[in-house]
Design an enzyme around this catalytic site. Sequence first.
Site, mmCIF file in Angstrom:
data_model
loop_
_atom_site.group_PDB
_atom_site.id
_atom_site.type_symbol
_atom_site.label_atom_id
_atom_site.label_comp_id
_atom_site.label_asym_id
_atom_site.label_seq_id
_atom_site.Cartn_x
_atom_site.Cartn_y
_atom_site.Cartn_z
ATOM 1 N N HIS A 1 2.280 -5.231 -3.888
ATOM 2 C CA HIS A 1 1.581 -4.988 -2.622
ATOM 3 C C HIS A 1 1.397 -3.488 -2.372
ATOM 4 C CE1 HIS A 1 1.043 -5.906 1.838
ATOM 5 N NE2 HIS A 1 1.430 -4.638 1.903
ATOM 6 N N GLU A 2 2.462 -2.736 -2.498
ATOM 7 C CA GLU A 2 2.363 -1.298 -2.196
ATOM 8 C C GLU A 2 1.425 -0.593 -3.174
ATOM 9 O OE1 GLU A 2 3.320 -0.420 0.540
ATOM 10 O OE2 GLU A 2 4.707 -2.040 0.999
ATOM 11 N N HIS B 1 -2.073 -0.848 -2.082
ATOM 12 C CA HIS B 1 -2.474 0.220 -1.142
ATOM 13 C C HIS B 1 -2.745 1.526 -1.899
ATOM 14 C CE1 HIS B 1 -1.646 -2.064 2.442
ATOM 15 N NE2 HIS B 1 -0.340 -2.080 2.311
HETATM 16 ZN ZN LIG Z 1 1.132 -3.147 3.350
#
Ligand SMILES: [Zn+2]
Length: 331
Positions: A247-248, A251
Amino acid sequence: MGLRPNLLTRRAAGVATTTLALLLSTAAVGVVPAASAFSAAPDNACAEPAGEHSGHADARVKKGGSAKLDPNELTAAQLRDREADLAAALRERANTRTGANAVAPLATVTVPVVVHVIQRDSTRAGGNIPDSMITSQISVLNQAYSGATGGATTAFSFQLQKVNRVTNSSWYQITQGSSAERQMKTSLRTGGKNTLNMYLGQLSNNLLGWATFPKRTLDSMDGVVVLNESLPGGTATNYNQGDTGTHEIGHWLNLYHTFQGGCSGSGDSVSDTPAESSPAYQCPTGRDTCSAPGLDPITNFMDYTYDSCMYQFTPGQADRMLTAWNAYRAA
Ligand SMILES: [Zn+2]
C-alpha cells in the site's frame, strides 16, 4: 515459484475468514488501543501553506484508528495541485524526450530497495526483525505488483539492494512529521529518485505506515515508513502479510486511496476503481457506499482493509504508476 499458490490460497481463504472475523469484530474492535491525538510538525520541504504540508505523504491506519487521524488524507485543493504537478512533470519530460538526447519512456521498472531497520536494541521487541521477514516482504511486493495475487500486472518489480540496521533509541518510535523523522531520513536516505528507501520501526498514532508521493525535486524525506511487525510473519494481527508495504509503495508510485474524494468528482483519479465514500476496514464483502456503478473496491491494495482482504491493483492504477514513474522517478 512456490510462493504463488500459497499466496493465492491465502487470498482466497482470507476473504472467507475475514468475513467470519467481521461477525466477531464488534467484540474485537474495542481491544485495539485508541489512537492518541495527532499533531504534525511543519514540513519545511513542502511548498504548501502551513497546515497543508501533508499533501506530499500518505498513510495507512489500523482498524481502531480513525481515518481522521490519517495525517495525510488529501484535500480537494491538494489533489488538484498534485494533478497539475503531474501534468507539468509530464510536459517537462516530453520536452527532454525529443532531440538527440531523447530518453524513451520505460515499460518495465526494477526498483532497487534499501531497507533501514531501526532498532531500539538487539531484541525482537526492540525492532530486531530477521532478514527472512525482509526477503518475504520483497516477495510479497513482487507477487502483488506482478498481478500474481489476482490483480493487474504492473510494470514494477523490486530488488533488495541492502539491509541497513541502525540502533538508535530516539529514532525507533517514528512519528510522522517529527523532527526525529527528518533527522533519521536525512542521515540515512540513499540512492537516486528511483531508489526506494523503506524505514522499519515502531510507529506512533496507530499508523501502519506512511509514504511520500513523488516530487520533481528529490529530497531526503522521500521514501516509505512501515511498521516493522507488519512484515510477513510479524505480530501485527490482521496486518502481518506485508500489504502495508504494498500500500505505501503504491503512494510512493503516485496512487491515492480508493476512497479519495468520496463519491463525487474524480475520486482517486483512476477510472476503473469504483468510488467509495469512506475507507473500508476488515473485509466488508458487498459494501457499496456510492450510487455510481460498482461495489466498493475493498480488495484493492489502496483501501484500508485487512491484508487478507486486499489483493489487487487495477489496470488504471498500473497505468498511473508507470506514467508517474516516467514523469518523476525515471533517470
Ligand atoms: Zn494510505
